[in-house]
Design a protein around this motif. Structure first.
Motif, PDB file in Angstrom:
ATOM      1  N   TRP A  72     -11.181  -8.072  10.703  1.00 32.90           N
ATOM      2  CA  TRP A  72     -12.626  -8.192  10.512  1.00 32.90           C
ATOM      3  C   TRP A  72     -13.357  -7.575  11.698  1.00 32.90           C
ATOM      4  CZ3 TRP A  72     -15.136  -9.991   6.254  1.00 32.90           C
ATOM      5  CH2 TRP A  72     -16.488 -10.271   6.362  1.00 32.90           C
ATOM      6  N   ALA A  73     -14.228  -6.625  11.426  1.00 29.25           N
ATOM      7  CA  ALA A  73     -15.066  -6.038  12.477  1.00 29.25           C
ATOM      8  C   ALA A  73     -16.240  -6.974  12.723  1.00 29.25           C
ATOM      9  CB  ALA A  73     -15.543  -4.653  12.063  1.00 29.25           C
ATOM     10  N   GLU A  74     -16.247  -7.625  13.865  1.00 29.67           N
ATOM     11  CA  GLU A  74     -17.165  -8.735  14.105  1.00 29.67           C
ATOM     12  C   GLU A  74     -18.626  -8.313  14.232  1.00 29.67           C
ATOM     13  OE1 GLU A  74     -16.723 -11.896  14.041  1.00 29.67           O
ATOM     14  OE2 GLU A  74     -14.535 -12.022  13.918  1.00 29.67           O
ATOM     15  N   ASP A  75     -18.896  -7.269  14.985  1.00 27.73           N
ATOM     16  CA  ASP A  75     -20.275  -6.915  15.320  1.00 27.73           C
ATOM     17  C   ASP A  75     -20.810  -5.895  14.328  1.00 27.73           C
ATOM     18  OD1 ASP A  75     -22.692  -6.252  16.414  1.00 27.73           O
ATOM     19  OD2 ASP A  75     -21.910  -5.688  18.386  1.00 27.73           O
ATOM     20  N   GLU A  76     -21.733  -6.300  13.477  1.00 24.94           N
ATOM     21  CA  GLU A  76     -22.238  -5.392  12.450  1.00 24.94           C
ATOM     22  C   GLU A  76     -23.082  -4.262  13.014  1.00 24.94           C
ATOM     23  OE1 GLU A  76     -26.156  -7.100  10.397  1.00 24.94           O
ATOM     24  OE2 GLU A  76     -24.545  -8.573  10.441  1.00 24.94           O
ATOM     25  N   LEU A  77     -23.539  -4.380  14.269  1.00 22.60           N
ATOM     26  CA  LEU A  77     -24.324  -3.318  14.895  1.00 22.60           C
ATOM     27  C   LEU A  77     -23.479  -2.427  15.796  1.00 22.60           C
ATOM     28  CD1 LEU A  77     -27.610  -5.213  15.799  1.00 22.60           C
ATOM     29  CD2 LEU A  77     -27.176  -3.703  13.849  1.00 22.60           C
ATOM     30  N   ALA A  78     -22.172  -2.652  15.815  1.00 20.50           N
ATOM     31  CA  ALA A  78     -21.290  -1.855  16.667  1.00 20.50           C
ATOM     32  C   ALA A  78     -21.046  -0.475  16.053  1.00 20.50           C
ATOM     33  CB  ALA A  78     -19.966  -2.574  16.881  1.00 20.50           C
ATOM     34  N   VAL A  90     -18.566  -5.030   7.236  1.00 23.52           N
ATOM     35  CA  VAL A  90     -19.418  -5.742   6.281  1.00 23.52           C
ATOM     36  C   VAL A  90     -20.820  -5.880   6.848  1.00 23.52           C
ATOM     37  CG1 VAL A  90     -19.763  -7.991   5.160  1.00 23.52           C
ATOM     38  CG2 VAL A  90     -17.458  -6.994   5.307  1.00 23.52           C
ATOM     39  N   ASP A  91     -21.812  -5.726   5.982  1.00 24.55           N
ATOM     40  CA  ASP A  91     -23.170  -6.120   6.348  1.00 24.55           C
ATOM     41  C   ASP A  91     -23.615  -7.178   5.340  1.00 24.55           C
ATOM     42  OD1 ASP A  91     -25.877  -6.412   6.989  1.00 24.55           O
ATOM     43  OD2 ASP A  91     -25.934  -4.379   7.807  1.00 24.55           O
ATOM     44  N   PRO A  92     -23.679  -8.442   5.755  1.00 33.97           N
ATOM     45  CA  PRO A  92     -24.018  -9.508   4.814  1.00 33.97           C
ATOM     46  C   PRO A  92     -25.444  -9.413   4.285  1.00 33.97           C
ATOM     47  CG  PRO A  92     -23.940 -10.358   7.059  1.00 33.97           C
ATOM     48  CD  PRO A  92     -23.411  -8.962   7.112  1.00 33.97           C
ATOM     49  N   ALA A  93     -26.299  -8.708   5.018  1.00 28.04           N
ATOM     50  CA  ALA A  93     -27.679  -8.491   4.564  1.00 28.04           C
ATOM     51  C   ALA A  93     -28.125  -7.134   5.073  1.00 28.04           C
ATOM     52  CB  ALA A  93     -28.604  -9.597   5.060  1.00 28.04           C
ATOM     53  N   GLU A  94     -27.657  -6.089   4.425  1.00 30.25           N
ATOM     54  CA  GLU A  94     -28.048  -4.728   4.795  1.00 30.25           C
ATOM     55  C   GLU A  94     -29.517  -4.539   4.424  1.00 30.25           C
ATOM     56  OE1 GLU A  94     -27.417  -2.331   6.509  1.00 30.25           O
ATOM     57  OE2 GLU A  94     -27.262  -0.381   5.534  1.00 30.25           O
ATOM     58  N   GLY A  95     -30.342  -4.244   5.410  1.00 24.17           N
ATOM     59  CA  GLY A  95     -31.786  -4.248   5.188  1.00 24.17           C
ATOM     60  C   GLY A  95     -32.376  -5.625   5.369  1.00 24.17           C
ATOM     61  N   ASN A  96     -31.762  -6.403   6.250  1.00 26.16           N
ATOM     62  CA  ASN A  96     -32.203  -7.774   6.499  1.00 26.16           C
ATOM     63  C   ASN A  96     -33.689  -7.842   6.847  1.00 26.16           C
ATOM     64  OD1 ASN A  96     -32.002 -10.557   6.936  1.00 26.16           O
ATOM     65  ND2 ASN A  96     -30.183 -10.381   8.224  1.00 26.16           N
ATOM     66  N   ILE A  97     -34.160  -6.872   7.630  1.00 23.74           N
ATOM     67  CA  ILE A  97     -35.566  -6.859   8.028  1.00 23.74           C
ATOM     68  C   ILE A  97     -36.484  -6.754   6.810  1.00 23.74           C
ATOM     69  CG2 ILE A  97     -35.701  -4.350   8.383  1.00 23.74           C
ATOM     70  CD1 ILE A  97     -37.359  -7.029  10.605  1.00 23.74           C
ATOM     71  N   ASN A  98     -36.043  -6.034   5.773  1.00 22.38           N
ATOM     72  CA  ASN A  98     -36.825  -5.919   4.542  1.00 22.38           C
ATOM     73  C   ASN A  98     -36.835  -7.242   3.781  1.00 22.38           C
ATOM     74  OD1 ASN A  98     -37.306  -3.219   5.103  1.00 22.38           O
ATOM     75  ND2 ASN A  98     -35.556  -2.510   3.917  1.00 22.38           N
ATOM     76  N   HIS A  99     -35.672  -7.888   3.723  1.00 19.76           N
ATOM     77  CA  HIS A  99     -35.572  -9.191   3.065  1.00 19.76           C
ATOM     78  C   HIS A  99     -36.561 -10.173   3.692  1.00 19.76           C
ATOM     79  CE1 HIS A  99     -33.890 -13.143   2.056  1.00 19.76           C
ATOM     80  NE2 HIS A  99     -33.143 -12.573   1.121  1.00 19.76           N
ATOM     81  N   VAL A 100     -36.582 -10.230   5.012  1.00 19.76           N
ATOM     82  CA  VAL A 100     -37.447 -11.170   5.724  1.00 19.76           C
ATOM     83  C   VAL A 100     -38.929 -10.850   5.494  1.00 19.76           C
ATOM     84  CG1 VAL A 100     -38.136 -11.890   8.055  1.00 19.76           C
ATOM     85  CG2 VAL A 100     -35.715 -11.773   7.443  1.00 19.76           C
TER      86      VAL A 100
END
Length: 272
Positions: A72-78, A90-100
């Motif tokens: 598992w690649a831990e850091d999604e921003l790496a 994995v990105d559990p919420a790709e575009g998280n800023i848009n969701h928020v």
């Protein structure tokens, strides 16, 4: 990026990955609101982290179980190369800023990367129910329909896009983003500057957009779209024109017919 070495995926693996991503997507959809959440920066960041925390465990164990021996690649921003072997990026919420911010451009993504090349991916859009999938050597699909990139050959007729990979990148990266948008406003038809990368790359894979580039190596925003575009018949390289992998420092995915012109426009900015 090359798919010269096809990935012999057990059909059960794609089924298991798709099920996990859709389950996570339902939870993220339930958290979606018709109004923006958070006013201060701290509040916005808190909402982003809450989204990740709500769905991460729905992905991690099912995916690791579905592919014994994977990591598992831990850091999604790496960014940068991973150690050899198979890794879930994995990105559990790709575009998280848009969701928020109550905007619709977000997804859940899971990609199996083998020796720094993506070999299997699932991108699920919970608001529409659409699921994009690709396996190295076996094509890309939207639900049950094969994907094919644009047939355009004229960059002047192309819809192209870019965006930032994460907040707070260095000023040189921001300069390159700005310069590239400016030159593409002259050389292409229309330029989109938006986030996240995956939401633009699915449009390239589906032939709705003609090119996407990024001056960053953040893996989680690129691996899914790289495989989708490549398997839909597109060209995926770095901005020097070399085959792309997670070790590359920048990224270009295009319809084959506009790749030479896009590279000619962008490479002087990437490597002055």
């Amino acid at each position: 990026m090359s798919t010269a070495m096809p990935f012999d995926a057990d059909p059960a693996l794609m089924s298991d990955v798709t099920a996990a991503v859709r389950t996570a997507g339902r939870t993220l959809r339930d958290r979606y609101t018709p109004h923006a959440r958070g006013v201060s920066l701290d509040e916005v960041v808190e909402e982003i982290h809450a989204n990740d925390d709500a769905v991460l465990d729905l992905l991690r164990e099912p995916l690791l179980r579905a592919r014994p021996g994977s990591r598992w690649a831990e850091d999604e921003l790496a960014g940068g190369a991973l150690p050899t072997g198979e890794w879930w990026v994995v990105d559990p919420a790709e575009g998280n800023i848009n969701h928020v911010h109550a905007m619709p451009d977000w997804a859940v993504t899971a990609t199996l990367v083998r020796d720094n090349q993506p070999v299997l991916t699932v991108v699920h859009l919970p608001l529409t129910g659409d699921t994009y999938t690709a396996v190295a050597g076996a094509g890309a699909r939207l639900n049950d329909r094969p994907l094919k990139v644009s047939a355009k050959t004229d960059l002047g007729a192309a819809l192209v896009g870019t965006g930032q990979a994460k907040p707070g990148e260095d000023k040189d990266t921001f300069r390159k983003i700005g310069e590239s948008a400016t030159v593409m406003l002259t050389d292409a038809l229309v330029v989109r500057v938006s986030v996240p990368a995956t939401m633009q790359l699915i449009h390239v894979a589906a032939g709705r957009m003609d090119a996407f580039w990024q001056f960053s190596d953040v893996r989680s925003g690129l691996v899914a779209g790289a495989l989708l575009v490549s398997e839909a018949g597109g060209t995926v390289t770095d901005l020097a024109g070399e085959p792309w992998s997670t070790a590359a420092e920048d990224f270009l995915a295009t319809a084959p017919g506009v790749h030479p012109a896009a590279l000619k426009t962008l490479s002087p900015i990437a490597r002055p």
